[in-house]
Scaffold this motif. Structure first.
Motif: not given
Ligand SMILES: Nc1ncnc2c1ncn2[C@@H]1O[C@H](COP(=O)(O)OP(=O)(O)OP(=O)(O)O)[C@@H](O)[C@H]1O
Ligand SMILES: Nc1nc2c(ncn2[C@@H]2O[C@H](COP(=O)(O)O)[C@@H](O)[C@H]2O)c(=O)[nH]1
Length: 213
Positions: A141-164
């Motif tokens: 979904r993050l990649r499919g949204r097409g709104s963020d760079s690969a770097e931003v997506i990687a950061r958000r995926l990493h941070n998802s663990r803390e959010e969850i």
């Protein structure tokens, strides 16, 4: 969330808080909910994040410079604020208070840190956490949204663990697998909350008095 019997005297709106890891579908769900429930007002946050293509000042966010945001923090204008994925985000105190005092329901789309601050200042708020069905789907979904760079997506995926890891602090958890099911769950929460609010109780007062007469 308060479990006490609602006060007959108050007619303040309900404060809903929705959080999720980035890409779980929170904004899409919230926008669909607001179409079905126009009596709910969405709080527009302030952020230092640069706008994505198509995002508008005052509609999606109030985009501000970091210096201006930090000045506003010092002035105490925020009900809550937090640093998320390297950007600052905050909710205006007066906007939310005024809407609630007018009896409007207000929805905040914020991260777990902000939700924790809101629970402290507004313990009657109703908080909902949205989970993706899997990590693979979150990434898709993050990649499919097409709104963020690969770097931003990687950061958000990493941070998802803390959010969850903070999902258990919320009143309700919804899995956003089939969109229509998740939307129905979110709407059911709103309806259930409304059934126990003071206005609803006031509405039934006359009937209760008549039945007891
Ligand atoms: N149930 C679903 N099934 C498939 N795709 C979905 C579903 N819900 C949302 N999406 C899609 O997933 C993408 C991310 O959704 P959205 O932008 O609403 O996430 P978000 O949680 O608000 O992220 P952020 O916190 O970064 O703003 C969007 O392209 C959206 O269309
Ligand atoms: N604590 C707060 N978090 C907020 C606020 N507004 C948004 N957010 C959260 O930030 C991330 C990223 O959002 P994005 O628009 O850059 O994708 C997401 O989890 C939002 O919920 C806020 O006012 N306070």
């Amino acid at each position: 969330m308060s479990t006490s019997t609602p006060s007959l005297a108050t007619s303040e709106g309900t404060l809903f808080v929705v959080a999720a890891p980035s890409g779980a579908g929170k904004s899409t769900l919230v926008n669909a909910l607001l179409e079905r429930e126009p009596a709910i007002s969405l709080s527009i946050s302030h952020t230092t994040r640069p706008p994505r293509p198509g995002e508008l000042y005052g509609r999606h966010y109030y985009f501000v410079e970091r210096v201006a945001f930090e000045r506003e923090v010092a002035e105490g204008i925020f009900l809550e604020h937090a640093e998320v994925h390297g950007n600052l985000y905050g909710t205006s105190r007066t906007t939310v208070s005024e809407l609630l005092e007018q009896g409007r329901d207000v929805l905040l789309e914020i991260d777990w840190q902000g939700a924790r601050q809101i629970r402290q200042s507004k313990p009657d708020c109703v908080s909902v956490f949205i989970l993706p069905p899997s990590r693979a789907e979150l990434e898709r979904r993050l990649r499919g949204r097409g709104s963020d760079s690969a770097e931003v997506i990687a950061r958000r995926l990493h941070n998802s663990r803390e959010e969850i890891a903070h999902a258990h602090e919320f009143d309700y958890v919804i899995v956003n697998d089939r969109f229509e099911d998740a939307l129905a769950d979110l709407q059911a929460i709103v309806h259930a909350v409304r059934l126990r609010t003071s206005l609803q109780w006031q509405r039934h007062e006359a009937l209760i008095a008549e039945l007891l007469a």
